[in-house]
Design a protein around this motif. Structure first.
Motif, short mmCIF file in Angstrom:
data_model
loop_
_atom_site.label_atom_id
_atom_site.label_comp_id
_atom_site.label_asym_id
_atom_site.label_seq_id
_atom_site.Cartn_x
_atom_site.Cartn_y
_atom_site.Cartn_z
N ARG A 22 21.78 8.00 -19.49
CA ARG A 22 22.79 7.00 -19.15
C ARG A 22 22.23 5.96 -18.19
NH1 ARG A 22 28.37 10.49 -18.59
NH2 ARG A 22 28.60 10.77 -20.82
N ASN A 23 22.50 4.71 -18.50
CA ASN A 23 22.01 3.66 -17.61
C ASN A 23 22.96 3.50 -16.42
OD1 ASN A 23 24.10 1.78 -18.25
ND2 ASN A 23 22.98 1.13 -20.05
N ASP A 24 22.51 2.73 -15.45
CA ASP A 24 23.28 2.59 -14.21
C ASP A 24 24.65 1.97 -14.45
OD1 ASP A 24 21.12 3.70 -12.94
OD2 ASP A 24 20.36 1.81 -12.16
N THR A 25 24.74 0.99 -15.33
CA THR A 25 26.03 0.36 -15.62
C THR A 25 27.01 1.38 -16.17
OG1 THR A 25 24.96 -1.77 -16.03
CG2 THR A 25 27.19 -1.48 -16.91
N GLU A 26 26.56 2.16 -17.14
CA GLU A 26 27.44 3.18 -17.72
C GLU A 26 27.83 4.22 -16.67
OE1 GLU A 26 27.69 6.46 -21.32
OE2 GLU A 26 25.86 5.30 -21.08
N ARG A 27 26.91 4.61 -15.83
CA ARG A 27 27.22 5.59 -14.79
C ARG A 27 28.29 5.07 -13.84
NH1 ARG A 27 22.23 7.08 -11.71
NH2 ARG A 27 23.61 8.65 -10.81
N ILE A 28 28.20 3.78 -13.48
CA ILE A 28 29.18 3.19 -12.57
C ILE A 28 30.55 3.12 -13.23
CG2 ILE A 28 29.83 1.04 -11.39
CD1 ILE A 28 26.75 0.67 -10.88
N VAL A 29 30.61 2.65 -14.47
CA VAL A 29 31.89 2.57 -15.18
C VAL A 29 32.51 3.96 -15.31
CG1 VAL A 29 33.00 2.05 -17.40
CG2 VAL A 29 31.35 0.44 -16.42
N ARG A 30 31.72 4.93 -15.71
CA ARG A 30 32.26 6.28 -15.86
C ARG A 30 32.74 6.85 -14.53
NH1 ARG A 30 31.99 8.71 -20.73
NH2 ARG A 30 30.61 7.77 -22.27
N PHE A 31 31.97 6.59 -13.47
CA PHE A 31 32.38 7.06 -12.14
C PHE A 31 33.73 6.47 -11.75
CE2 PHE A 31 32.67 6.33 -7.58
CZ PHE A 31 32.57 7.63 -7.10
N LEU A 32 33.86 5.15 -11.88
CA LEU A 32 35.13 4.50 -11.52
C LEU A 32 36.26 4.96 -12.42
CD1 LEU A 32 33.90 0.90 -10.69
CD2 LEU A 32 34.72 2.64 -9.08
N ASP A 33 35.97 5.16 -13.70
CA ASP A 33 37.00 5.61 -14.63
C ASP A 33 37.42 7.04 -14.29
OD1 ASP A 33 38.75 5.47 -16.80
OD2 ASP A 33 37.21 6.07 -18.25
N ASP A 34 36.47 7.90 -13.99
CA ASP A 34 36.79 9.28 -13.63
C ASP A 34 37.55 9.37 -12.31
OD1 ASP A 34 35.49 10.16 -15.91
OD2 ASP A 34 33.66 10.75 -14.86
N ASN A 35 37.37 8.37 -11.46
CA ASN A 35 38.01 8.34 -10.14
C ASN A 35 38.97 7.16 -10.05
OD1 ASN A 35 36.45 10.53 -8.53
ND2 ASN A 35 34.88 9.38 -9.64
N ASP A 36 39.76 6.96 -11.10
CA ASP A 36 40.62 5.79 -11.20
C ASP A 36 41.81 5.79 -10.25
OD1 ASP A 36 42.09 7.75 -12.46
OD2 ASP A 36 42.49 6.58 -14.26
N ASP A 37 41.96 6.85 -9.48
CA ASP A 37 43.04 6.92 -8.50
C ASP A 37 42.60 6.38 -7.14
OD1 ASP A 37 41.24 9.05 -8.14
OD2 ASP A 37 42.77 10.32 -7.22
N ARG A 38 41.37 5.85 -7.06
CA ARG A 38 40.83 5.35 -5.80
C ARG A 38 40.09 4.04 -6.02
NH1 ARG A 38 41.10 8.99 -1.91
NH2 ARG A 38 39.52 7.95 -0.66
N ALA A 39 39.96 3.26 -4.97
CA ALA A 39 39.10 2.08 -4.95
C ALA A 39 37.93 2.40 -4.02
CB ALA A 39 39.86 0.86 -4.47
N TRP A 40 36.77 1.87 -4.32
CA TRP A 40 35.54 2.27 -3.64
C TRP A 40 34.76 1.07 -3.12
CZ3 TRP A 40 34.25 7.52 -3.62
CH2 TRP A 40 35.05 8.34 -4.43
N LYS A 41 34.09 1.22 -2.01
CA LYS A 41 33.13 0.24 -1.55
C LYS A 41 31.85 0.44 -2.37
CE LYS A 41 34.75 -0.22 3.19
NZ LYS A 41 34.40 -0.08 4.61
N ALA A 42 31.13 -0.65 -2.58
CA ALA A 42 29.89 -0.58 -3.37
C ALA A 42 28.92 0.44 -2.77
CB ALA A 42 29.23 -1.95 -3.46
N ALA A 43 28.82 0.49 -1.45
CA ALA A 43 27.91 1.44 -0.80
C ALA A 43 28.31 2.88 -1.08
CB ALA A 43 27.86 1.17 0.70
N ALA A 44 29.61 3.14 -1.15
CA ALA A 44 30.08 4.50 -1.43
C ALA A 44 29.76 4.89 -2.88
CB ALA A 44 31.57 4.62 -1.15
N ILE A 45 29.93 3.95 -3.79
CA ILE A 45 29.58 4.20 -5.20
C ILE A 45 28.09 4.48 -5.29
CG2 ILE A 45 29.43 3.21 -7.52
CD1 ILE A 45 31.93 1.49 -6.71
N ALA A 46 27.30 3.65 -4.61
CA ALA A 46 25.84 3.83 -4.62
C ALA A 46 25.46 5.20 -4.09
CB ALA A 46 25.18 2.72 -3.80
N ALA A 47 26.08 5.62 -3.01
CA ALA A 47 25.76 6.93 -2.44
C ALA A 47 26.14 8.06 -3.40
CB ALA A 47 26.49 7.10 -1.11
N GLN A 48 27.30 7.95 -4.02
CA GLN A 48 27.74 8.98 -4.96
C GLN A 48 26.80 9.12 -6.15
OE1 GLN A 48 30.47 11.19 -4.90
NE2 GLN A 48 30.50 10.57 -2.77
#
Length: 119
Positions: A22-48
């Motif tokens: 999985r490329n980084d774009t897909e990983r980010i979309v899937r992460f946000l989709d899986d955690n759609d009950d929250r909003a995230w800072k870019a740094a927090a997404i990067a850390a996760q």
């Protein structure tokens, strides 16, 4: 926070090695989709996802242009347009299938002398 888990149906239906590529774009979309009950800072997404914050910020900006994420400084969330998201997943899967069947397309291999040089 991400639990490092996926849906069991996704796991059962996946091919061996599917999750490794999985490329980084897909990983980010899937992460946000899986955690759609929250909003995230870019740094927090990067850390996760163990990615560079600058790379995540750039990807999020491109995803916003495509209408796949929402942004209210400094937070990011997946789109609330479920049809748009489903369409993006279908299109992505279509391209993956085409790449598997026919090989990945290389722009430089398609270039002719009549075309402007692309780098």
């Amino acid at each position: 926070m991400s639990s490092g888990a996926i849906d069991i149906d996704e796991f059962e239906n996946a091919d061996d090695g599917e999750f490794e590529g999985r490329n980084d774009t897909e990983r980010i979309v899937r992460f946000l989709d899986d955690n759609d009950d929250r909003a995230w800072k870019a740094a927090a997404i990067a850390a996760q996802l163990e990615l560079q914050t600058d790379a995540v910020s750039a990807i999020l900006s491109r995803l916003k242009e495509r209408g796949l994420v929402r942004h209210k400084r400094p937070y990011w969330a997946i789109t609330d347009d479920q049809e748009r998201l489903r369409s993006a997943y279908r299109l992505h899967r279509h391209y993956e299938t085409a790449d598997e069947q026919y090989g990945e397309e290389r722009l430089e291999a398609l270039q002719t002398d009549e075309m402007e040089h692309v780098q």
